[in-house]
Design a protein around this motif. Sequence first.
Motif, PDB file in Angstrom:
ATOM      1  N   SER A 228     -94.553  44.960  91.702  1.00 37.73           N
ATOM      2  CA  SER A 228     -95.599  43.906  91.440  1.00 37.73           C
ATOM      3  C   SER A 228     -96.291  43.160  92.647  1.00 37.73           C
ATOM      4  O   SER A 228     -97.391  42.876  92.424  1.00 37.73           O
ATOM      5  CB  SER A 228     -95.142  42.846  90.319  1.00 37.73           C
TER       6      SER A 228
ATOM      7  N   SER B 131    -103.093  43.204  89.211  1.00 38.27           N
ATOM      8  CA  SER B 131    -101.736  42.161  89.031  1.00 38.27           C
ATOM      9  C   SER B 131    -101.646  41.541  87.609  1.00 38.27           C
ATOM     10  O   SER B 131    -100.471  41.518  86.957  1.00 38.27           O
ATOM     11  CB  SER B 131    -101.783  41.074  90.127  1.00 38.27           C
TER      12      SER B 131
ATOM     13  N   MET C 199    -100.436  44.318  85.515  1.00 40.77           N
ATOM     14  CA  MET C 199     -98.769  44.404  85.757  1.00 40.77           C
ATOM     15  C   MET C 199     -98.215  43.492  85.086  1.00 40.77           C
ATOM     16  O   MET C 199     -96.922  43.789  84.589  1.00 40.77           O
ATOM     17  CB  MET C 199     -98.625  44.600  87.138  1.00 40.77           C
ATOM     18  N   ALA C 200     -98.535  42.008  85.246  1.00 38.72           N
ATOM     19  CA  ALA C 200     -97.854  41.141  84.541  1.00 38.72           C
ATOM     20  C   ALA C 200     -97.761  41.261  83.261  1.00 38.72           C
ATOM     21  O   ALA C 200     -96.543  40.875  82.597  1.00 38.72           O
ATOM     22  CB  ALA C 200     -98.462  39.755  84.890  1.00 38.72           C
TER      23      ALA C 200
ATOM     24  N   LEU D 232     -94.670  43.716  82.820  1.00 41.60           N
ATOM     25  CA  LEU D 232     -93.408  43.027  83.202  1.00 41.60           C
ATOM     26  C   LEU D 232     -93.031  42.110  81.894  1.00 41.60           C
ATOM     27  O   LEU D 232     -91.660  41.805  81.445  1.00 41.60           O
ATOM     28  CB  LEU D 232     -93.662  42.278  84.403  1.00 41.60           C
TER      29      LEU D 232
ATOM     30  N   GLN E 280     -97.245  36.323  88.843  1.00 41.95           N
ATOM     31  CA  GLN E 280     -98.018  37.153  89.363  1.00 41.95           C
ATOM     32  C   GLN E 280     -99.744  36.811  89.855  1.00 41.95           C
ATOM     33  O   GLN E 280    -100.020  37.066  90.942  1.00 41.95           O
ATOM     34  CB  GLN E 280     -98.469  38.377  88.283  1.00 41.95           C
TER      35      GLN E 280
END
Length: 467
Positions: free
Chosen positions: A304, A346, A349-350, A353, A385
Amino acid sequence: MDSKKEHTAKNNRIEKWLKDPIRADVIDIAWPVLVELLLSSLFGMVDMIMLGRIADSALAAASMAAVGITNQPLFIGLSLVQALNVGATAMIARYLGSNRRDRIENTLKHVTLLSLVMLAIPISLFGLIFSDAIMTFMGAQADTLQAGSAYFKIVMIGFIFQSLNMSISAALRGIGETKVPMKINIRVNFLNIFGNAVLIYGLFGFPKLGVTGAGLSTTLANAIASVFLLKYIVKGNDVIQLNLKTRFKFDKDIIYNLVKIGVPASIEQLVLRTGVLLFAKIVAGLGTVTYAAHQIALSILGLSFQPGQAFGIAASSLVGRALGTNELDLSEDYAKETRRIGSMISTFMALILFFLGPQLVSLYSSDPEIIKSASLALKIIALVQPFQSSQLILAGGLRGAGDTFWPLLSTFIGVLLIRVALAYVFVNTLGYGLAGAWVAVFVDQFVRWFFVYIRFRTGKWKYTKLR
């Protein structure tokens, strides 16, 4: 018909978005770095997954913990080298922008020689001599020490090659050449994965070496990457090359610039890694299984980090180049655009996750306790993030300008004071376990973002002078 018009209009908007000249420059430099870093993290995750799948579950946990404990002191050394390379990227970008190309090769020689003689070789020797003592200090328990002692020694030899690779790549990124390091690193990482499988599990008649085999494969891959990168810069191109026949002379102005930019950056990295090391030591006290869960969370966190790192590198190169041509407004536009795109990635991607944490952790381990602990850590990481990405990118822009004091200040307060202190209280005093440690990381990232953002808003970084 309306659907066709809507599709055409959508394509036109995307094309227009991509053709914006500032955005195009950012993407051109950032995407190879992003691909390189993402794949490097993915390959690192595969390494951990391979170790986590060793048949003996106790040995698997000890092997993963050994890699995590080894990585902390190793990263201190790599961060010091990287800090020196920050100066190289900023200076070469500035020299390229101001058309002082005669100084680019000399800067490359200075940073390569200094990183090897002053940092890489001495740190490697220190690690080889005191490997067991360092691992014990880091909190390695008996099973971890037994599994990882040889691994530590092997990767410390590979550290010399890693340092050389980082210096050459930093110089290439200074001129905006990010595709060559990407291509080389992708090749050697595929080789590393193959070597890991062969040497960890003992395939094709090779001995079954476990975590030691992973160290051997990684070191060999780094050495091969050094050969490829040296071959490229010796062969040279129209902007940067290494002429081995030209006599090397120390240049006091280049040394001055490297010290001016590199010393605060080096102190920042030393503070960062010291804080992370102390943080890891606090978590290691929770036991081998919990530390293995923590290491899995760190491995995924590394993935990340990469959009922020990649666009931070792009910001350094583009901000430095714009300041070299004295285009102050353009330098700020580059920094803002890199932050905007990096933050979008980001955020995506957060979400992964936060919602797919258990599935990601289960790739590493089938232990229910590890999956539960690491998945909770990933939810906290997801909340980190936006601040993490913005902080990394804006700090990259400041470093590209040669303004490295404020990133240092933010790291000192955020990591060394806040993260370590809160982790100690949450873990050892309040008993919140691994979740408490990661809440401390969240607070640290927010504080660092705040300091860097305030400095960027002042605009004073645009007037940093280099010789």
